[in-house]
Structure formats: C-alpha cells, structure tokens
Motif scaffolding. Structure first.
Motif, PDB file in Angstrom:
ATOM      1  N   ALA A  15     -47.624 -27.983  -4.536  1.00  0.00           N
ATOM      2  CA  ALA A  15     -46.238 -28.386  -4.276  1.00  0.00           C
ATOM      3  C   ALA A  15     -45.462 -27.242  -3.639  1.00  0.00           C
ATOM      4  O   ALA A  15     -45.565 -26.089  -4.068  1.00  0.00           O
ATOM      5  CB  ALA A  15     -45.556 -28.819  -5.567  1.00  0.00           C
ATOM      6  N   LEU A  16     -44.689 -27.571  -2.612  1.00  0.00           N
ATOM      7  CA  LEU A  16     -43.782 -26.607  -1.996  1.00  0.00           C
ATOM      8  C   LEU A  16     -42.382 -26.695  -2.589  1.00  0.00           C
ATOM      9  O   LEU A  16     -41.648 -25.716  -2.618  1.00  0.00           O
ATOM     10  CB  LEU A  16     -43.705 -26.858  -0.491  1.00  0.00           C
ATOM     11  CG  LEU A  16     -44.966 -26.564   0.316  1.00  0.00           C
ATOM     12  CD1 LEU A  16     -44.782 -27.024   1.754  1.00  0.00           C
ATOM     13  CD2 LEU A  16     -45.274 -25.089   0.285  1.00  0.00           C
ATOM     14  N   LEU A  17     -41.993 -27.875  -3.037  1.00  0.00           N
ATOM     15  CA  LEU A  17     -40.672 -28.097  -3.630  1.00  0.00           C
ATOM     16  C   LEU A  17     -40.781 -29.139  -4.715  1.00  0.00           C
ATOM     17  O   LEU A  17     -41.365 -30.204  -4.503  1.00  0.00           O
ATOM     18  CB  LEU A  17     -39.671 -28.560  -2.569  1.00  0.00           C
ATOM     19  CG  LEU A  17     -38.324 -29.077  -3.103  1.00  0.00           C
ATOM     20  CD1 LEU A  17     -37.548 -27.944  -3.760  1.00  0.00           C
ATOM     21  CD2 LEU A  17     -37.496 -29.693  -1.995  1.00  0.00           C
ATOM     22  N   TYR A  41     -46.186 -26.635  -8.896  1.00  0.00           N
ATOM     23  CA  TYR A  41     -46.247 -25.561  -7.903  1.00  0.00           C
ATOM     24  C   TYR A  41     -47.645 -24.957  -7.831  1.00  0.00           C
ATOM     25  O   TYR A  41     -48.043 -24.427  -6.798  1.00  0.00           O
ATOM     26  CB  TYR A  41     -45.232 -24.462  -8.236  1.00  0.00           C
ATOM     27  CG  TYR A  41     -43.807 -24.836  -7.910  1.00  0.00           C
ATOM     28  CD1 TYR A  41     -43.390 -24.971  -6.595  1.00  0.00           C
ATOM     29  CD2 TYR A  41     -42.877 -25.054  -8.923  1.00  0.00           C
ATOM     30  CE1 TYR A  41     -42.080 -25.309  -6.291  1.00  0.00           C
ATOM     31  CE2 TYR A  41     -41.566 -25.386  -8.630  1.00  0.00           C
ATOM     32  CZ  TYR A  41     -41.173 -25.523  -7.312  1.00  0.00           C
ATOM     33  OH  TYR A  41     -39.880 -25.860  -7.021  1.00  0.00           O
ATOM     34  N   TRP A  66     -42.616 -27.689 -13.205  1.00  0.00           N
ATOM     35  CA  TRP A  66     -43.072 -26.353 -12.833  1.00  0.00           C
ATOM     36  C   TRP A  66     -44.558 -26.317 -12.496  1.00  0.00           C
ATOM     37  O   TRP A  66     -44.986 -25.636 -11.574  1.00  0.00           O
ATOM     38  CB  TRP A  66     -42.815 -25.375 -13.979  1.00  0.00           C
ATOM     39  CG  TRP A  66     -41.397 -24.959 -14.139  1.00  0.00           C
ATOM     40  CD1 TRP A  66     -40.476 -25.493 -15.004  1.00  0.00           C
ATOM     41  CD2 TRP A  66     -40.714 -23.929 -13.424  1.00  0.00           C
ATOM     42  NE1 TRP A  66     -39.281 -24.855 -14.873  1.00  0.00           N
ATOM     43  CE2 TRP A  66     -39.390 -23.881 -13.919  1.00  0.00           C
ATOM     44  CE3 TRP A  66     -41.092 -23.039 -12.428  1.00  0.00           C
ATOM     45  CZ2 TRP A  66     -38.442 -22.981 -13.441  1.00  0.00           C
ATOM     46  CZ3 TRP A  66     -40.166 -22.141 -11.947  1.00  0.00           C
ATOM     47  CH2 TRP A  66     -38.845 -22.120 -12.457  1.00  0.00           C
ATOM     48  N   GLY A  99     -39.550 -23.180  -2.792  1.00  0.00           N
ATOM     49  CA  GLY A  99     -40.109 -24.381  -2.180  1.00  0.00           C
ATOM     50  C   GLY A  99     -39.432 -24.749  -0.883  1.00  0.00           C
ATOM     51  O   GLY A  99     -40.111 -25.048   0.117  1.00  0.00           O
ATOM     52  N   THR A 134     -36.254 -27.888 -10.621  1.00  0.00           N
ATOM     53  CA  THR A 134     -36.746 -26.603 -11.105  1.00  0.00           C
ATOM     54  C   THR A 134     -35.860 -25.500 -10.559  1.00  0.00           C
ATOM     55  O   THR A 134     -35.091 -25.717  -9.633  1.00  0.00           O
ATOM     56  CB  THR A 134     -38.203 -26.358 -10.661  1.00  0.00           C
ATOM     57  OG1 THR A 134     -38.253 -26.318  -9.234  1.00  0.00           O
ATOM     58  CG2 THR A 134     -39.115 -27.471 -11.156  1.00  0.00           C
TER      59      THR A 134
END
Length: 255
Positions: free
Chosen positions: A237-239, A233, A230, A248, A243
C-alpha cells in the motif's frame, strides 16, 4: 511590547488560525460530511479519478501541516511576548482573523475564480451554500477577531491568557484528526502498480470486506478495517486513509 516581536506574535496567531481553518474545512467537509473533495469540480480526466481526488486532499492537508508548523515556530520565537497582559487577546484576535481569512480565500479562489469545488456539489443552488459558508466562517470570524484586536476592548485581557496554548493544541489536534478515520468509516487504499490484486485480498481479516475497487486494482475501498490499516503498508500500500503516515501520498505522486 517590542514592535518586531508583536509582528511575529501576530503573524503566528494568524498562521495558526489559517491552518485551523483549513483543517476544519478538510475534516468536516472532505471527510465527515463528504460534501466535496478539493478537486470535485474538475470533471475532466485525470482529475475525475478517485486517485487524483485522494492525492489532492492529501497535498492540501500537508500544506496545512506546513502552515501550522510555521505558525508554531513563530509563536515559539515570540514566546517572551506572551508574558504581557494583552498577549492572550492579541493572539486570539489574530487567530480568529486567520481562521476567517482561510474561508474567504477558499471561497474567492477555489469556489468562484478556479471553480475546483463548491461547498456542496449536489444541490441545485451551490452559490447559496458558498455565501452562507463565506458569511458564517469568513466574515463573522474576521469581525470577531478584529473586535478583539481593538485597543480599547471592554473584555479584560487576562481572560485570553489561554489563547496561546489553546491555539497550538487546536492546530495539533486538528492535524491528527485530519489523518485519522472513524472506526466505522470506509478505508481507501492505494496500492503500488506493481503489486497484484491478490496481495491485498490475502491480507483481509474476518469482518473486513471490499466495498469497491478500480478496474486496474490499484485503488480499493474497504469496510471493517477501522484504524488497523497500518499493516497494509507492509503489503504494497502507498496510501491508507485514516493512518498518520503521510508518506503514502508522496510515494504515489512520485510514481
């Protein structure tokens, strides 16, 4: 039972079973066994890129969420019909038909017409695996569902009173499982193109390591992260696989 209500009732069971079939496929074949991804058969760029495979699997699961949600909504609207003695048998039968229908549609459309993937991509005879999967999870489940839907079924209708809550719980549980990785699984991270590679490296904790990274530095595979991804993000991070945050995939698609 009101005919219109029965139609909504049957449609709800079919959609819930269809969504459950999609989640079963995605969880077992894409994530646990990793026999294929949605676009594994697309060898030409850009579909051979890991980013495209991740996005396609994410869009696939998002579609199953949508189908499952529509099924739950239709079930809620037809909830008065659940009080009838034959309701459980009807719902269970339609759900089994829907589950089998997903595997038939997937086999005919994805395996044989479009060729975007096969059940197993790494075997000399993929058609054999396609046919086995088609028979076991397509034909047999539809046959079982149709047997339940027979008006003169020998099985007591009251035995299927669990069908409505079980179908709803199964779809919701599968949806959550599709978005959650095992603790010891590798985690795939897709970063924003404008974020430098050091941004992710600086966030790695003790026991976490890089298994693989793309040449451009926007796709990473990490081990030791478990379900603590988590936090990534908040660092570009987009994905992060595993999670429960679906944004994302959508963010990467927009980019």
């Amino acid at each position: 039972m009101n005919v219109l209500r029965l139609q909504r009732f049957g449609g709800a069971g079919f959609l819930l079973g269809f969504a459950a079939g999609g989640f079963f496929d995605g969880i077992l074949l894409h994530q646990i066994l990793q026999w294929h991804h949605l676009l594994s058969g697309m060898g030409a760029p850009p579909f051979d890129d890991l980013r495209a495979q991740i996005v396609a699997d994410g869009v696939f699961h998002a579609l199953m969420y949508l189908i499952g949600a529509v099924g739950l909504w239709r079930l809620l609207r037809a909830r008065a019909a659940l009080a009838t003695p034959e309701a459980g048998r009807e719902l269970a039968g339609h759900a089994l038909v829907g589950f089998g229908a997903w595997h038939m549609v997937d086999a005919i459309l994805s395996h044989w017409l479009l060729g975007i993937h096969r059940i197993r991509m790494d075997v000399p005879n993929p058609l054999l695996w396609d046919l086995l999967w088609f028979a076991l999870f397509g034909v047999l489940f539809i046959a079982a569902g149709l047997a339940l839907l027979r008006r003169h079924s020998r099985v007591a209708p009251g035995l299927y009173a669990w069908a409505a809550p079980a179908a709803a719980v199964a779809v919701l549980a599968a949806a959550l499982a599709a978005a959650r990785a095992p603790e010891d699984a590798a985690v795939t991270v897709v970063m924003r193109p404008d974020v430098p590679a050091t941004a992710l490296l600086n966030q790695l904790r003790e026991g976490e390591r890089v298994v693989w990274r793309s040449a451009s530095g926007d796709v990473w595979v990490l081990s030791g992260v478990g379900n603590a991804g988590w936090r990534l993000y908040g660092h570009g991070a987009l994905l992060v696989s595993g999670t429960l945050l679906p944004a994302g995939c959508a963010a990467w698609t927009r980019t």
